[in-house]
Design an enzyme around this catalytic site. Structure first.
Site, PDB file in Angstrom:
ATOM      1  N   PRO A   1       0.761  -1.219  -0.059  1.00  0.00           N
ATOM      2  CA  PRO A   1       0.004   0.077   0.051  1.00  0.00           C
ATOM      3  C   PRO A   1       0.905   1.219   0.081  1.00  0.00           C
ATOM      4  O   PRO A   1       2.018   1.213   0.506  1.00  0.00           O
ATOM      5  CB  PRO A   1      -0.822  -0.100   1.348  1.00  0.00           C
ATOM      6  CG  PRO A   1      -0.743  -1.684   1.682  1.00  0.00           C
ATOM      7  CD  PRO A   1       0.442  -2.179   1.155  1.00  0.00           C
ATOM      8  N   PHE A   2       0.279   2.345  -0.650  1.00  0.00           N
ATOM      9  CA  PHE A   2       0.922   3.765  -0.557  1.00  0.00           C
ATOM     10  C   PHE A   2       2.253   3.582  -1.369  1.00  0.00           C
ATOM     11  O   PHE A   2       3.222   4.265  -1.152  1.00  0.00           O
ATOM     12  CB  PHE A   2       1.150   4.305   0.775  1.00  0.00           C
ATOM     13  CG  PHE A   2      -0.283   4.302   1.632  1.00  0.00           C
ATOM     14  CD1 PHE A   2      -1.555   4.827   1.231  1.00  0.00           C
ATOM     15  CD2 PHE A   2      -0.351   3.340   2.779  1.00  0.00           C
ATOM     16  CE1 PHE A   2      -2.516   4.870   1.797  1.00  0.00           C
ATOM     17  CE2 PHE A   2      -1.587   3.101   3.514  1.00  0.00           C
ATOM     18  CZ  PHE A   2      -2.720   4.029   2.804  1.00  0.00           C
ATOM     19  N   ARG A   3       2.239   2.679  -2.295  1.00  0.00           N
ATOM     20  CA  ARG A   3       3.789   2.534  -3.124  1.00  0.00           C
ATOM     21  C   ARG A   3       4.870   2.351  -2.152  1.00  0.00           C
ATOM     22  O   ARG A   3       6.172   2.561  -2.559  1.00  0.00           O
ATOM     23  CB  ARG A   3       3.721   3.810  -3.882  1.00  0.00           C
ATOM     24  CG  ARG A   3       2.587   4.079  -4.891  1.00  0.00           C
ATOM     25  CD  ARG A   3       2.905   4.841  -6.042  1.00  0.00           C
ATOM     26  NE  ARG A   3       4.073   4.411  -6.772  1.00  0.00           N
ATOM     27  CZ  ARG A   3       3.758   3.342  -7.825  1.00  0.00           C
ATOM     28  NH1 ARG A   3       2.499   3.012  -8.047  1.00  0.00           N
ATOM     29  NH2 ARG A   3       4.821   3.108  -8.418  1.00  0.00           N
ATOM     30  N   LEU A   4       4.774   1.931  -1.066  1.00  0.00           N
ATOM     31  CA  LEU A   4       5.834   1.575  -0.073  1.00  0.00           C
ATOM     32  C   LEU A   4       6.213   0.039  -0.254  1.00  0.00           C
ATOM     33  O   LEU A   4       6.148  -0.825   0.757  1.00  0.00           O
ATOM     34  CB  LEU A   4       5.323   2.012   1.558  1.00  0.00           C
ATOM     35  CG  LEU A   4       4.997   3.278   1.675  1.00  0.00           C
ATOM     36  CD1 LEU A   4       4.741   3.417   3.110  1.00  0.00           C
ATOM     37  CD2 LEU A   4       6.284   3.900   1.378  1.00  0.00           C
TER      38      LEU A   4
END
Length: 205
Positions: A181-184
């Site tokens: 998630p959230f490009r993490l």
């Protein structure tokens, strides 16, 4: 679909990239609708301009990742000139990616012969009939070549053409990526440690 990312179980002290790749490929074979062994293959031409295309992975083990091709094709010529290549597997349904790069070697004749013999007869004929990557005057010309080789090899086994073989990328790096998630995202890079094992480095996404 798993969303657990790269867990601590994946990267224990005895973690090994080929084992992890085997697990991911097995999961892709259950989840991907078509060709879970499809992989983007990148090469470089004589001018240093990159080329990329999809091929099918046909085997892997501790020695590396193997695919087969006409050695006189564009990718064959480019690889034989540079002796280096890179691969990128992307399994969209699993939100996973694996990148491989390194030097390339030709598989031995016994390995190439064994795989060639396992192919459908029509595919073996095609290996003779197709002058891969070179200009084709018409579809009829290809069909004519197929008919000629079908007649030539009407009886008995079809020998493997000398210009058709397997290429193995011997990895100098294998990187595993998993969407989070959230490009993490999770990214972990394996590199040979020079002692028969692998180093593991977690990378920023």
């Amino acid at each position: 679909m798993s969303d657990t990312g790269l867990t601590s179980r994946d990267f224990t002290e005895d973690a090994e990239p080929f084992r992890l790749f085997a697990e991911w490929l097995a999961e892709a074979e259950k989840a991907e609708p078509n060709d879970p062994n499809a992989v983007a293959l990148a090469t470089v031409d004589a001018d240093g301009l990159p080329n990329v295309r999809m091929v099918l992975l046909k085997g892997f083990d501790a020695r590396g990742f193997v695919f087969y091709t006409n050695l006189e094709s564009a990718k064959g010529r480019e690889i034989l000139a540079a002796r280096k290549a890179a691969m990128c597997f992307h399994w969209k349904s699993l939100r996973r990616q694996v990148r491989v790069r390194g030097p390339v070697e030709i598989v031995d004749d016994a390995e190439a012969d064994a795989y060639y013999a396992s192919r459908p007869r029509g595919s073996r004929i095609g290996a003779w009939a197709s002058k891969q990557s070179r200009p084709l005057e018409s579809r009829f010309a290809l069909e004519k070549a197929v008919a000629e080789y079908t007649a030539r090899f009407a009886v008995g086994e079809i020998p493997r053409p000398a210009h058709w073989s397997g290429l193995r990328i011997v990895p100098s790096a294998i990187e595993f990526w998993h969407d989070r998630p959230f490009r993490l995202h999770d990214r972990v890079l394996f590199e040979p440690d020079g002692k028969g094992g692998w180093t593991r480095t977690r990378l920023y996404p």
